[in-house]
Write a protein that holds these residues in place. Structure first.
Motif, PDB file in Angstrom:
ATOM      1  N   ARG A  33       0.897  -1.390   0.025  1.00  0.00           N
ATOM      2  CA  ARG A  33       0.055  -0.116  -0.004  1.00  0.00           C
ATOM      3  C   ARG A  33       0.774   1.190  -0.086  1.00  0.00           C
ATOM      4  O   ARG A  33       1.790   1.328   0.682  1.00  0.00           O
ATOM      5  CB  ARG A  33      -0.946  -0.054   0.982  1.00  0.00           C
ATOM      6  CG  ARG A  33      -2.104   1.037   1.152  1.00  0.00           C
ATOM      7  CD  ARG A  33      -2.922   1.211   2.269  1.00  0.00           C
ATOM      8  NE  ARG A  33      -4.064   1.904   2.170  1.00  0.00           N
ATOM      9  CZ  ARG A  33      -4.987   2.044   2.895  1.00  0.00           C
ATOM     10  NH1 ARG A  33      -4.890   1.692   4.222  1.00  0.00           N
ATOM     11  NH2 ARG A  33      -6.239   2.708   2.555  1.00  0.00           N
ATOM     12  N   CYS A  34       0.468   2.132  -0.857  1.00  0.00           N
ATOM     13  CA  CYS A  34       1.120   3.184  -0.789  1.00  0.00           C
ATOM     14  C   CYS A  34       0.883   4.276   0.567  1.00  0.00           C
ATOM     15  O   CYS A  34      -0.434   4.406   0.780  1.00  0.00           O
ATOM     16  CB  CYS A  34       0.857   4.282  -2.136  1.00  0.00           C
ATOM     17  SG  CYS A  34       1.191   5.866  -2.168  1.00  0.00           S
ATOM     18  N   GLN A  35       1.922   4.612   1.078  1.00  0.00           N
ATOM     19  CA  GLN A  35       1.941   5.157   2.407  1.00  0.00           C
ATOM     20  C   GLN A  35       1.534   6.654   2.303  1.00  0.00           C
ATOM     21  O   GLN A  35       1.360   7.340   3.062  1.00  0.00           O
ATOM     22  CB  GLN A  35       3.260   5.122   3.324  1.00  0.00           C
ATOM     23  CG  GLN A  35       3.532   3.827   3.155  1.00  0.00           C
ATOM     24  CD  GLN A  35       2.357   2.766   4.110  1.00  0.00           C
ATOM     25  OE1 GLN A  35       2.188   3.504   5.351  1.00  0.00           O
ATOM     26  NE2 GLN A  35       1.815   1.643   3.747  1.00  0.00           N
ATOM     27  N   THR A  36       1.864   7.234   1.082  1.00  0.00           N
ATOM     28  CA  THR A  36       1.519   8.539   0.628  1.00  0.00           C
ATOM     29  C   THR A  36      -0.236   8.828   0.224  1.00  0.00           C
ATOM     30  O   THR A  36      -0.772   9.784   0.904  1.00  0.00           O
ATOM     31  CB  THR A  36       2.154   9.201  -0.331  1.00  0.00           C
ATOM     32  OG1 THR A  36       3.347   8.779  -0.164  1.00  0.00           O
ATOM     33  CG2 THR A  36       2.172  10.599  -0.874  1.00  0.00           C
ATOM     34  N   CYS A  37      -0.579   7.931  -0.589  1.00  0.00           N
ATOM     35  CA  CYS A  37      -1.996   8.117  -1.110  1.00  0.00           C
ATOM     36  C   CYS A  37      -3.123   6.984  -0.598  1.00  0.00           C
ATOM     37  O   CYS A  37      -4.039   7.185  -1.023  1.00  0.00           O
ATOM     38  CB  CYS A  37      -2.073   8.310  -2.451  1.00  0.00           C
ATOM     39  SG  CYS A  37      -1.825   7.143  -3.420  1.00  0.00           S
ATOM     40  N   GLY A  38      -2.525   5.957  -0.151  1.00  0.00           N
ATOM     41  CA  GLY A  38      -3.282   4.998   0.106  1.00  0.00           C
ATOM     42  C   GLY A  38      -3.671   3.794  -0.682  1.00  0.00           C
ATOM     43  O   GLY A  38      -4.432   3.052  -0.453  1.00  0.00           O
ATOM     44  N   TYR A  39      -3.145   4.081  -1.821  1.00  0.00           N
ATOM     45  CA  TYR A  39      -3.531   3.082  -3.090  1.00  0.00           C
ATOM     46  C   TYR A  39      -2.901   1.628  -2.660  1.00  0.00           C
ATOM     47  O   TYR A  39      -1.518   1.719  -2.508  1.00  0.00           O
ATOM     48  CB  TYR A  39      -2.970   3.665  -4.412  1.00  0.00           C
ATOM     49  CG  TYR A  39      -3.483   2.931  -5.496  1.00  0.00           C
ATOM     50  CD1 TYR A  39      -4.853   3.187  -6.064  1.00  0.00           C
ATOM     51  CD2 TYR A  39      -2.621   2.269  -6.038  1.00  0.00           C
ATOM     52  CE1 TYR A  39      -5.177   2.531  -7.234  1.00  0.00           C
ATOM     53  CE2 TYR A  39      -2.918   1.471  -7.413  1.00  0.00           C
ATOM     54  CZ  TYR A  39      -4.398   1.693  -7.877  1.00  0.00           C
ATOM     55  OH  TYR A  39      -4.695   0.999  -9.020  1.00  0.00           O
ATOM     56  N   ASP A  51       0.599   8.355  -7.520  1.00  0.00           N
ATOM     57  CA  ASP A  51       1.441   9.241  -7.233  1.00  0.00           C
ATOM     58  C   ASP A  51       3.055   9.259  -7.416  1.00  0.00           C
ATOM     59  O   ASP A  51       3.688  10.238  -7.096  1.00  0.00           O
ATOM     60  CB  ASP A  51       1.287   9.792  -6.133  1.00  0.00           C
ATOM     61  CG  ASP A  51       1.468   8.845  -4.872  1.00  0.00           C
ATOM     62  OD1 ASP A  51       2.001   8.092  -5.146  1.00  0.00           O
ATOM     63  OD2 ASP A  51       1.062   9.233  -3.780  1.00  0.00           O
ATOM     64  N   LEU A  52       3.380   8.025  -7.965  1.00  0.00           N
ATOM     65  CA  LEU A  52       4.836   7.867  -8.295  1.00  0.00           C
ATOM     66  C   LEU A  52       5.635   7.913  -6.896  1.00  0.00           C
ATOM     67  O   LEU A  52       7.052   7.806  -6.793  1.00  0.00           O
ATOM     68  CB  LEU A  52       5.561   8.791  -9.093  1.00  0.00           C
ATOM     69  CG  LEU A  52       4.604   8.896 -10.529  1.00  0.00           C
ATOM     70  CD1 LEU A  52       5.339   9.883 -11.372  1.00  0.00           C
ATOM     71  CD2 LEU A  52       4.590   7.539 -11.120  1.00  0.00           C
ATOM     72  N   SER A  53       4.939   7.605  -5.821  1.00  0.00           N
ATOM     73  CA  SER A  53       5.740   7.386  -4.609  1.00  0.00           C
ATOM     74  C   SER A  53       6.444   6.083  -4.485  1.00  0.00           C
ATOM     75  O   SER A  53       6.049   5.108  -4.747  1.00  0.00           O
ATOM     76  CB  SER A  53       4.558   7.523  -3.487  1.00  0.00           C
ATOM     77  OG  SER A  53       5.231   7.298  -2.006  1.00  0.00           O
ATOM     78  N   LYS A  54       7.593   6.001  -3.896  1.00  0.00           N
ATOM     79  CA  LYS A  54       8.247   4.978  -3.615  1.00  0.00           C
ATOM     80  C   LYS A  54       7.914   4.552  -2.148  1.00  0.00           C
ATOM     81  O   LYS A  54       8.770   3.332  -1.694  1.00  0.00           O
ATOM     82  CB  LYS A  54       9.783   5.085  -3.841  1.00  0.00           C
ATOM     83  CG  LYS A  54      10.030   5.415  -5.341  1.00  0.00           C
ATOM     84  CD  LYS A  54      11.333   5.519  -5.641  1.00  0.00           C
ATOM     85  CE  LYS A  54      11.697   5.791  -6.934  1.00  0.00           C
ATOM     86  NZ  LYS A  54      13.136   6.257  -7.215  1.00  0.00           N
ATOM     87  N   ASP A  55       7.387   5.238  -1.376  1.00  0.00           N
ATOM     88  CA  ASP A  55       6.977   4.590  -0.116  1.00  0.00           C
ATOM     89  C   ASP A  55       5.698   3.830   0.109  1.00  0.00           C
ATOM     90  O   ASP A  55       4.717   4.094   0.419  1.00  0.00           O
ATOM     91  CB  ASP A  55       6.625   5.944   0.779  1.00  0.00           C
ATOM     92  CG  ASP A  55       6.728   5.916   2.246  1.00  0.00           C
ATOM     93  OD1 ASP A  55       6.890   4.662   2.840  1.00  0.00           O
ATOM     94  OD2 ASP A  55       6.056   6.763   3.213  1.00  0.00           O
ATOM     95  N   LEU A  56       6.045   2.530  -0.168  1.00  0.00           N
ATOM     96  CA  LEU A  56       5.158   1.526   0.072  1.00  0.00           C
ATOM     97  C   LEU A  56       5.557   0.533   0.935  1.00  0.00           C
ATOM     98  O   LEU A  56       6.610   0.067   1.191  1.00  0.00           O
ATOM     99  CB  LEU A  56       5.347   0.561  -1.496  1.00  0.00           C
ATOM    100  CG  LEU A  56       4.957   1.563  -2.895  1.00  0.00           C
ATOM    101  CD1 LEU A  56       4.936   0.686  -4.009  1.00  0.00           C
ATOM    102  CD2 LEU A  56       3.727   2.456  -2.636  1.00  0.00           C
ATOM    103  N   ALA A  57       4.410   0.014   1.561  1.00  0.00           N
ATOM    104  CA  ALA A  57       4.669  -1.031   2.624  1.00  0.00           C
ATOM    105  C   ALA A  57       3.506  -2.127   2.759  1.00  0.00           C
ATOM    106  O   ALA A  57       2.350  -1.557   2.333  1.00  0.00           O
ATOM    107  CB  ALA A  57       4.530  -0.336   4.019  1.00  0.00           C
ATOM    108  N   PRO A  58       3.600  -3.224   2.933  1.00  0.00           N
ATOM    109  CA  PRO A  58       2.786  -4.302   3.046  1.00  0.00           C
ATOM    110  C   PRO A  58       1.624  -3.802   4.105  1.00  0.00           C
ATOM    111  O   PRO A  58       2.216  -3.437   5.204  1.00  0.00           O
ATOM    112  CB  PRO A  58       3.421  -5.580   3.344  1.00  0.00           C
ATOM    113  CG  PRO A  58       4.729  -5.282   2.875  1.00  0.00           C
ATOM    114  CD  PRO A  58       5.122  -3.778   3.285  1.00  0.00           C
TER     115      PRO A  58
END
Ligand code: ZN
Length: 139
Positions: A33-39, A51-58
């Motif tokens: 899940r994208c930690q920026t937008c919640g996708y 949003d091209l964020s690399k801040d993703l976490a399970p």
């Protein structure tokens, strides 16, 4: 399905998808899940497509899903799988473009229908927990 049957469709587990295939150990269905937008990003990718964020976490989801499409397989292509069985694509409750190819278990193949409410159940094989789905509210 019982554990004494062979199963040869085990996925290749690596650092990018281990969270997904081992979530069943804690009875959790997990997606990146994208930690920026919640996708929810599935299949796993290093970058959020929104949003091209690399801040993703399970993160664990509810495990509730809806049958999107299905086919009943009558051919014994897979050793150890009793035919007929249902191959389905389900969409998770949290986000309808997150889809999983899975099997529907716990009911007669003829009872499975598009739009059916299902929930995850895990089938463990050699440290991989395959997410299967069953009719919601059944044990
Ligand atoms: Zn995002």
């Amino acid at each position: 399905m019982s554990d004494d049957k062979p199963f040869r469709l085990l996925p290749r587990v690596d650092d990018t998808n281990e969270f997904f295939w081992t979530g069943g150990k804690e009875n959790e269905l997990r997606f990146l899940r994208c930690q920026t937008c919640g996708y929810y990003v599935h299949p796993p990718s290093p970058i959020c497509p929104k949003d091209l964020s690399k801040d993703l976490a399970p993160e664990a989801v509810s495990g509730r899903a809806t049958v999107h499409s299905l086919t009943v397989n009558h051919q014994p292509w897979i050793p150890g799988y009793d035919v007929p069985y249902v191959i389905a694509i389900v969409t998770i409750e949290e986000q309808d473009d997150v889809r999983l190819m899975t099997n529907i278990v716990g009911c007669a193949p003829g009872d499975v229908h598009v739009g059916m409410a299902v929930e995850v159940t895990f089938d463990e094989h050699d440290d991989v927990w395959l997410p299967l789905f069953k009719p919601r509210g059944t044990t």
